[in-house]
Design a protein around this motif. Structure first.
Motif, PDB file in Angstrom:
ATOM      1  N   PHE A 178       0.838  -1.204   0.000  1.00 39.68           N
ATOM      2  CA  PHE A 178       0.000   0.000   0.000  1.00 39.68           C
ATOM      3  C   PHE A 178       0.871   1.252   0.000  1.00 39.68           C
ATOM      4  CE2 PHE A 178      -3.198  -2.946   1.766  1.00 39.68           C
ATOM      5  CZ  PHE A 178      -4.297  -2.583   1.025  1.00 39.68           C
ATOM      6  N   LEU A 299      -6.036   7.620   0.568  1.00 40.85           N
ATOM      7  CA  LEU A 299      -6.810   6.534   1.131  1.00 40.85           C
ATOM      8  C   LEU A 299      -6.016   5.238   1.167  1.00 40.85           C
ATOM      9  CD1 LEU A 299      -9.886   6.973   1.790  1.00 40.85           C
ATOM     10  CD2 LEU A 299     -10.040   4.929   0.436  1.00 40.85           C
ATOM     11  N   LEU A 306      -3.878   1.094   8.314  1.00 40.92           N
ATOM     12  CA  LEU A 306      -4.822   0.241   9.033  1.00 40.92           C
ATOM     13  C   LEU A 306      -4.417  -1.223   8.932  1.00 40.92           C
ATOM     14  CD1 LEU A 306      -8.291   1.799   8.227  1.00 40.92           C
ATOM     15  CD2 LEU A 306      -7.120   1.705  10.391  1.00 40.92           C
TER      16      LEU A 306
ATOM     17  N   LEU C  20      -8.089  -4.504  -0.644  1.00 39.71           N
ATOM     18  CA  LEU C  20      -7.810  -3.564  -1.730  1.00 39.71           C
ATOM     19  C   LEU C  20      -8.845  -3.707  -2.835  1.00 39.71           C
ATOM     20  CD1 LEU C  20      -5.795  -1.482  -2.755  1.00 39.71           C
ATOM     21  CD2 LEU C  20      -4.636  -3.308  -3.937  1.00 39.71           C
ATOM     22  N   PHE C  23     -12.030  -2.103  -1.879  1.00 37.07           N
ATOM     23  CA  PHE C  23     -11.996  -0.655  -2.028  1.00 37.07           C
ATOM     24  C   PHE C  23     -11.990  -0.251  -3.487  1.00 37.07           C
ATOM     25  CE2 PHE C  23     -11.293  -0.226   2.413  1.00 37.07           C
ATOM     26  CZ  PHE C  23     -11.804   1.022   2.678  1.00 37.07           C
ATOM     27  N   ARG C  29     -15.701   4.176 -11.170  1.00 34.76           N
ATOM     28  CA  ARG C  29     -16.717   4.967 -11.833  1.00 34.76           C
ATOM     29  C   ARG C  29     -17.277   4.248 -13.042  1.00 34.76           C
ATOM     30  NH1 ARG C  29     -17.375  10.041 -10.820  1.00 34.76           N
ATOM     31  NH2 ARG C  29     -15.957  10.916  -9.298  1.00 34.76           N
ATOM     32  N   GLU C  92     -21.019   5.686 -16.984  1.00 33.58           N
ATOM     33  CA  GLU C  92     -20.506   5.862 -15.628  1.00 33.58           C
ATOM     34  C   GLU C  92     -21.470   5.338 -14.572  1.00 33.58           C
ATOM     35  OE1 GLU C  92     -19.034   9.626 -14.703  1.00 33.58           O
ATOM     36  OE2 GLU C  92     -17.484   9.523 -16.234  1.00 33.58           O
ATOM     37  N   VAL C  97     -23.514   9.142  -3.009  1.00 32.91           N
ATOM     38  CA  VAL C  97     -22.613   9.973  -2.219  1.00 32.91           C
ATOM     39  C   VAL C  97     -21.324  10.080  -3.029  1.00 32.91           C
ATOM     40  CG1 VAL C  97     -21.614  10.235   0.066  1.00 32.91           C
ATOM     41  CG2 VAL C  97     -23.559   8.733  -0.247  1.00 32.91           C
ATOM     42  N   ASN C  98     -20.545  11.132  -2.868  1.00 32.05           N
ATOM     43  CA  ASN C  98     -19.373  11.201  -3.726  1.00 32.05           C
ATOM     44  C   ASN C  98     -18.325  10.169  -3.319  1.00 32.05           C
ATOM     45  OD1 ASN C  98     -17.389  12.157  -2.032  1.00 32.05           O
ATOM     46  ND2 ASN C  98     -17.410  14.245  -2.815  1.00 32.05           N
ATOM     47  N   ILE C  99     -17.474   9.846  -4.306  1.00 29.66           N
ATOM     48  CA  ILE C  99     -16.661   8.638  -4.171  1.00 29.66           C
ATOM     49  C   ILE C  99     -15.695   8.735  -2.999  1.00 29.66           C
ATOM     50  CG2 ILE C  99     -14.930   7.237  -5.316  1.00 29.66           C
ATOM     51  CD1 ILE C  99     -16.826   6.900  -7.307  1.00 29.66           C
ATOM     52  N   PHE C 100     -15.081   9.909  -2.866  1.00 32.63           N
ATOM     53  CA  PHE C 100     -14.099  10.040  -1.795  1.00 32.63           C
ATOM     54  C   PHE C 100     -14.769   9.856  -0.435  1.00 32.63           C
ATOM     55  CE2 PHE C 100     -11.197  12.491   0.948  1.00 32.63           C
ATOM     56  CZ  PHE C 100     -10.088  11.696   0.744  1.00 32.63           C
ATOM     57  N   ALA C 101     -15.970  10.410  -0.315  1.00 33.19           N
ATOM     58  CA  ALA C 101     -16.682  10.280   0.960  1.00 33.19           C
ATOM     59  C   ALA C 101     -17.005   8.820   1.233  1.00 33.19           C
ATOM     60  CB  ALA C 101     -17.948  11.116   0.937  1.00 33.19           C
ATOM     61  N   MET C 103     -15.375   6.332   0.250  1.00 31.69           N
ATOM     62  CA  MET C 103     -14.162   5.608   0.607  1.00 31.69           C
ATOM     63  C   MET C 103     -13.746   5.912   2.036  1.00 31.69           C
ATOM     64  SD  MET C 103     -12.264   5.514  -3.021  1.00 31.69           S
ATOM     65  CE  MET C 103     -10.896   4.649  -2.488  1.00 31.69           C
ATOM     66  N   LEU C 104     -13.979   7.133   2.453  1.00 28.98           N
ATOM     67  CA  LEU C 104     -13.677   7.447   3.856  1.00 28.98           C
ATOM     68  C   LEU C 104     -14.583   6.644   4.784  1.00 28.98           C
ATOM     69  CD1 LEU C 104     -12.949  11.225   4.274  1.00 28.98           C
ATOM     70  CD2 LEU C 104     -11.431   9.280   4.536  1.00 28.98           C
ATOM     71  N   ALA C 107     -13.166   3.317   5.031  1.00 29.96           N
ATOM     72  CA  ALA C 107     -12.036   3.236   5.972  1.00 29.96           C
ATOM     73  C   ALA C 107     -12.544   3.173   7.402  1.00 29.96           C
ATOM     74  CB  ALA C 107     -11.114   4.430   5.784  1.00 29.96           C
ATOM     75  N   ALA C 108     -13.597   3.964   7.682  1.00 32.81           N
ATOM     76  CA  ALA C 108     -14.163   3.934   9.024  1.00 32.81           C
ATOM     77  C   ALA C 108     -14.752   2.555   9.315  1.00 32.81           C
ATOM     78  CB  ALA C 108     -15.237   5.008   9.164  1.00 32.81           C
ATOM     79  N   VAL C 110     -13.643  -0.240   8.203  1.00 34.48           N
ATOM     80  CA  VAL C 110     -12.533  -1.145   8.523  1.00 34.48           C
ATOM     81  C   VAL C 110     -12.190  -1.044  10.005  1.00 34.48           C
ATOM     82  CG1 VAL C 110     -10.142  -1.705   8.052  1.00 34.48           C
ATOM     83  CG2 VAL C 110     -11.600  -0.961   6.207  1.00 34.48           C
TER      84      VAL C 110
END
Lengths: 315, 672, 219
Positions: A178, A299, A306, C20, C23, C29, C92, C97-101, C103-104, C107-108, C110
């Motif tokens: 990563f 990310l 993580l 990975l 994610f 997209r 597409e 929700v937007n992609i970065f959000a 992904m965050l 992460a949460a 995880v």
């Protein structure tokens, strides 16, 4: 004392060879595109020419505009001196660790952006705004990915990290994958390569870095160009010596160092071939996609962190 | 007697400054001199006593003031000493600055209220740090809150100032109430207001957590921790710049002091629960990122700086959270590192934020505007202010070798020790906050490139900017003091940390000193030399060599030709073609649109055809989400509750009496 | 045979790669890339199963590895791709929700999965709870894909990713379920994919769109 001399020598090697690296990269790209391209010494000739030319300064430029190239160059050269290139353990790597390295690059960027804002042109503002925006996303990604290495090596000192990567039995560590991916993504963005920015472009509405230095000429431009070439070399060396450090010299003997230097050059060449292939194969991204790209790097780095904590920390 | 002199000379001088101001009201020049020199002396005295507190064992004094049988207890220990140093430095520079700042103001208004409240405000802050019983603490705390309210509404003819002041007063008192609640919990344990007794008291885990939460929210409100920050960006910008420098530079740090005093010192971390540190860390992380994100979108210079204070408080609080977590898991040396990082940033922020607010005052003074969209090119008319302001910008952006970098570096080093904590979710949470810290640091650099680039560089965007003038020597020296300290603190961190080290020794009986000093004064090695080291002096030397090279080339190098600007051959450049503050932050507004929820308005007028544009107008307003999702509902609820009470008030006199009677009965039943 | 330590490391690596891919699915997209990553996930699953089969010397697991490769790595993605082409829906992917959000949020999740699995004791001699944490996170991410995407096909991919994650958990943590169950599940998935395909055509022919908002009651 000898180590200091070696350290300065290897920094000088990196700084001195960086125009050559840029030229090689350009040549490789030309070859892939069926062109002959300029020779490997062209970048040196360009620099010499620029240093000897009379600089033209915009009449409204302030002292910041004149100071910035020197700061950018000095700070970039200093960061070149703290990276292990041929020798692992060098005295200067204690001056600044990897967080400071990121800080030094940020300092260079800060002054480039200020110089761009100095004249009040639309292009300068545009370049500064974009560069700082992208940097705001790239810098944390960079920090996070080096932190993964630091956690593995239990140190932020670049020499120690390289040493650990070279000698410690780390086993298979997914977090390192990563980290490598994230850092490679960041390196592409930070050095302004395709698909993030095109180093060969002028006068395009999508340019980022070039837009900031449009007004420079003469020795000022030479310093900035050179600093950029050093930065490219720096990131390449960082990727090589942090992730595939095999061959780098642990002790300062002539044989070891000669071997390390040739290994370094070979790995650089391989990396540049890969980069050229990628640059030829890919198109430049739309500028609105760049934040997503950098967000991805950020990310990935967080995920690496993580996985490090979940999978690798022995409880 | 000596103790009392040491402890009281600072506050006494501040008090005399407030008394002197109305005495000399007849001649405003004399008044300014009296006020500023007494304040400066008070600042020096505070710094001296602070140093004494850091370097020598705690000193106490009892003043026979206040309520009967409840004299004021004062104590100067390392913690108080450190914050006294912070207050002292800032007060001295603000006092010097005020000499120049107040002069033009004196032409058209009376300075007496400003002088009185400013001095009492300083007195309040000094008193809070010295307090050794809850009563003294609260008296000075409220003195600080109320006088700063008057500073906020000093220019009360503007409605915005009155509104900001009201909001501030409201939240300050709510915070005060919560702090009082925290003290009440501590009082209940041993029935004494004295800190010495509270310190020894044992609390049950529930009550300890209660005290932590009450104090945390109370002090968090004053410090401006998100989401309790709403008053800060309203109140700090509207106060006079010398006062806002003190409010943003020092007052919110006094809240950090209060938190340390109550939670670390009085309650004691050994009574803490594991989640305390996690909550503090989360609060710090969210403050740092949301503070700087909102700062980026401001175009009012002082408001931007106020939001940036929210960010920096976040960084300080991250350090505290790390220290609390480490301390709970018995890694006292790492906790010491966290607290030192946090305090270092406290000192740093008081310096560069004071500098930047004073710089904003100078800009306001020179260009008569707070709106960044109206500025530009001030570096040519105000070169010295620009240079000093640049030092502040570089420092706050955490760039080496300046001081902001040192404290962020230390915080990162503490965060990287997270793997020591095993088997807890907190160890995986710390990298998140490190990521937030990294993001905040990078965004801060973006933000301050914007500030400096838009305000000082480019070409003037308005007439007032084009006709701006440099400020006088007093204001410049007021700014030069913190600027110089920023550089020194960046280059000689080891000496500073040796001083700060007294605080962790006092709070958690652990010193960082041996580790710091291992590499000598040149090398900062917080944990071990092979783990991490940083030598700012060498970095500084290299940076300076760049400056020398530039200067040498300027003198001796090939001559430079000045020519009209090229700009890709674009003719007729005018100032309106520059990037503005709004356009500079447009990409980030786009990226973080989910957080900003920008309200965009654009208007296009054309001459009948879409391509023949006559006029384009674009405006954007970025909201603070805390307003919409926290404050608005609270306000609605309050309005609803008031109406409900209103219904009760509509009863006749007998109804009222019945209510009072019922209340009495209920209270009496509780007594049994 | 491979040593227990190496097996553990290899499994950790597989888990990380699996995370990975989860994610990657979350970040895509384009329909094409989405299905490609889905196929990669299937192949990875097959490889992991084969690894476990080799390490533990359980021959039955080779069959499930083969099934995973054929069905999840090749057949189902191919089927879905054909459906996508025939529906003309390969543009597409629309996200709520937007992609970065997202992904965050991922992460949460995880972190949350890690938190939940902290008290779990070790289940088998080689696999730690950590892999379970990752696998659980992948299940949650599969659900997240289903929640945040607008089009029916992406939701199905989310569902299948969730199923992959369950399969991964079973293989990595307990050396697989009994063969009968696995074959049953594998064919269930295939049938499900076919039935989903039929549904897509029905949804499209009824509403002229694959957007699921048309299924909601108009208010």
């Amino acid at each position: 004392m000898k180590l200091w001399a070696y350290n300065i020598l290897q920094a000088a090697l990196l700084i001195g060879l960086s125009p050559l690296a840029a030229a090689v990269l350009r040549k490789l790209k030309a070859l892939l595109q069926n062109r002959r391209g300029p020779g490997p010494l062209q970048t040196y000739r360009d620099l010499v020419k620029l240093f000897n030319k009379e600089p033209v300064l915009p009449d409204r430029a302030s002292w910041i505009f004149r100071l910035a190239p020197y700061v950018v160059f000095a700070v970039t050269a200093l960061s070149a001196a703290i990276v292990p290139v041929i020798l692992v353990h060098t005295p200067l790597s204690a001056v600044a660790d990897v967080i400071t390295l990121v800080g030094l690059l940020a300092m260079a960027r800060f002054f480039t952006a200020l110089a761009a804002m100095d004249l009040g042109t639309a292009f300068g503002g545009m370049g500064a705004s974009r560069e700082m925006t992208f940097a705001a996303l790239a810098e944390p990604a960079m920090l996070m990915s080096v932190f993964i290495l630091s956690l593995a090596a239990q140190s932020t000192n670049l020499s120690t990290v390289t040493d650990t990567m070279l000698n410690a039995d780390l086993g298979l560590r997914p977090s390192l994958a990563f980290a490598l991916t994230a850092m490679a993504l960041v390196a592409i963005a930070e050095t302004g390569r395709i698909p993030v920015d095109n180093p060969a472009t002028h006068l395009e509405l999508t340019m980022v870095h070039e837009a900031m230095v449009l007004e420079y000429s003469g020795r000022y431009l030479a310093l900035i160009e050179w600093a950029n070439q050093i930065k490219l070399m720096l990131f390449a060396t960082l990727l090589i010596n942090l992730f595939v450090p095999w061959g780098i010299a642990m002790e300062a003997t002539a044989v070891n160092m000669a071997f390390a230097a040739s290994a370094w050059l070979l790995k650089l060449l391989a990396l540049f071939v890969a980069l050229t292939l990628m640059e030829t194969w890919m198109a430049k991204m739309r500028i609105f996609r760049v934040p997503e790209y950098l967000g991805l790097a950020f990310l990935l780095a967080i995920l690496g962190m993580l996985t490090h904590f979940i999978l690798e920390v022995v409880i | 007697m000596n103790n009392a002199l040491l402890l009281l000379s600072g506050p006494a001088l501040a008090l005399s400054a407030s008394a002197a101001t109305p005495l000399f009201a007849r001649d405003r020049r004399v008044q300014i001199w009296a006020l500023c020199s007494l304040l400066a002396l008070s600042g020096v005295a505070t710094a001296v006593s602070g140093m004494a507190g850091l370097l020598s064992p705690p000193k106490t004094a009892v003043l026979p003031l206040g309520l009967p049988r409840m004299p004021m207890h004062l104590r100067l220990d390392a913690l108080a000493g450190f914050f006294q140093v912070v207050i002292g430095f800032s007060v001295v520079s603000a006092a010097v600055y005020s000499v120049g700042y107040l002069r033009p103001m004196a032409k058209d208004r009376s300075l007496t209220p400003l002088g009185v409240f400013l001095s009492l405000f300083v007195l309040g802050m000094q008193g809070v740090t010295l307090a050794n019983d809850a009563y003294t603490f609260m008296v000075f705390w409220e003195l600080m809150s109320v006088t700063s309210y008057f500073l906020v509404v000093f220019e009360h003819e503007n409605e915005a100032n009155r509104k900001a002041g009201f909001l501030y007063l409201l939240m300050a008192h709510l915070g005060g109430l919560l702090i009082l609640g925290g003290f009440a919990v501590l009082y209940a344990a041993e029935r004494s207001f004295e800190f010495d007794v509270m310190r020894a008291a044992e609390l049950s885990p529930l009550w300890a957590s209660m005290a932590f939460l009450l104090a945390g929210f109370g002090f968090g409100m004053k410090a401006g921790v998100v989401p309790l920050h709403a008053w800060l960006p309203e109140a700090h910008p509207v106060a006079p710049s010398n006062a806002s420098a003190l409010m943003s530079g020092v007052m919110i740090k006094v809240a950090i002091f209060g938190f340390l005093r109550v939670v670390w010192d009085l309650v004691g971390l050994e009574q803490g629960a594991w989640w305390w540190g996690g909550v503090v860390l989360a609060a710090g992380s969210s403050s740092s990122v949301s503070g700087i994100l909102l700062a980026l979108q401001q175009h009012d210079l002082k408001r931007l700086l106020a939001y940036s204070s929210v960010e920096n408080i976040g960084i300080i609080v991250i350090g505290l959270g790390l220290a609390m977590i480490f301390s709970h898991f018995e890694y006292q040396d790492l906790a010491a590192l966290g607290i030192v990082a946090s305090l270092y940033h406290t000192l740093n922020h008081s310096l560069f934020k004071g500098l930047l607010f004073m710089g904003a005052g100078a800009v306001l003074h020179g260009a008569h505007n707070r709106d960044m969209e109206q500025m530009g090119g001030l570096i040519r008319r105000m070169p010295y202010t620009a240079a000093l302001f640049l030092v502040g910008c570089v420092s706050i952006s955490a760039l080496p070798p300046f001081n902001g970098f040192v404290s962020e570096w230390l915080t990162f080093q503490a965060a990287l020790m997270a793997p020591k904590l095993t088997g807890t979710i907190l160890s995986a949470l710390i990298p998140f906050s490190a990521a937030m810290l990294a993001l905040a640091g990078a965004l801060a650099a973006t933000c301050f490139v914007k500030v400096f680039g838009v305000v000082f560089q480019g070409t003037p965007r308005s007439r007032s900017a084009a006709e701006s003038h440099e400020v006088d020597r007093w204001m410049l020296s007021g700014m030069a003091i913190p600027a110089l300290l920023c550089v020194l603190l960046g280059v000689f961190p080891v000496w500073v940390i040796r001083l700060i080290d007294a605080v962790p020794i006092a709070l958690i009986q652990t010193s960082l000193g041996g580790l710091i000093a291992e590499g000598g004064w040149l090398w900062l090695t917080p944990i071990a030399p092979e783990r991490a080291s940083y030598s700012p002096l060498i970095v500084m030397a290299v940076s300076l060599s760049a400056g020398f090279a530039a200067f040498f080339m300027y003198r001796r190098g090939r001559p430079v030709r000045r020519a009209p600007i090229w700009s890709c051959g674009h003719p007729n450049l005018n100032p309106r073609m520059q990037y503005t503050a709004t356009s500079f932050s447009q990409p980030l507004r786009h990226i973080f649109s989910n957080i900003y929820r920008p309200l965009e308005k654009s208007l296009r007028v054309d001459h009948g055809h879409i391509l023949q544009v006559k006029q384009v107008r674009y405006s954007v307003h970025v909201q603070d989400l805390a307003w919409n999702y926290l404050y608005a509902p609270v306000r609605q609820f309050t309005a609803w509750a008031t109406q409900a009470v209103d219904w009760l008030h509509a009863r006749r006199i007998h109804g009222h009496l019945a209510l009072i009677f019922a209340t009495l009965l209920i209270l009496m039943s509780l007594l049994v | 045979m491979i040593s227990a330590e190496l097996l553990k490391q290899l499994l950790s690596l597989a888990a990380a790669l699996f995370l990975l891919t989860a994610f990657a699915l979350l970040a895509q997209r384009h329909m094409h890339a989405l299905l490609r990553w889905f196929a990669v996930q299937g192949v990875l699953l097959a490889a992991t199963t084969a690894l476990v089969a080799y390490a533990a010397n359980v021959h039955e697991l080779y069959i499930s590895a083969f099934l995973a490769l054929v069905l999840k790595g090749l057949l189902v993605p191919w089927l879905l791709w054909r459906i996508v082409i025939r529906l003309g829906a390969h543009r597409e992917v629309e996200s709520l929700v937007n992609i970065f959000a997202t992904m965050l949020i991922g992460a949460a999740l995880v972190l949350f999965a890690y938190y939940v699995s902290l008290p779990i004791q070790e289940l088998s001699f080689v696999v730690t709870r950590n892999i379970i944490a990752i696998a659980l996170a992948c299940v949650l991410i599969g659900m997240l894909i289903m929640i945040t995407r607008r089009k029916a096909i992406t939701q199905v991919v989310g569902f299948l990713a969730l199923e992959n994650a369950l399969f991964f958990t079973a293989t990595a943590a307990t050396y697989g379920m009994p063969l009968v169950v696995e074959i049953g599940v594998a064919f269930d998935v295939l049938i499900a994919a076919l039935i989903f395909g039929v549904f897509f055509f029905q949804i499209r022919s009824t509403f002229d769109s694959l957007d699921l908002k048309h299924l909601e009651v108009e208010r």
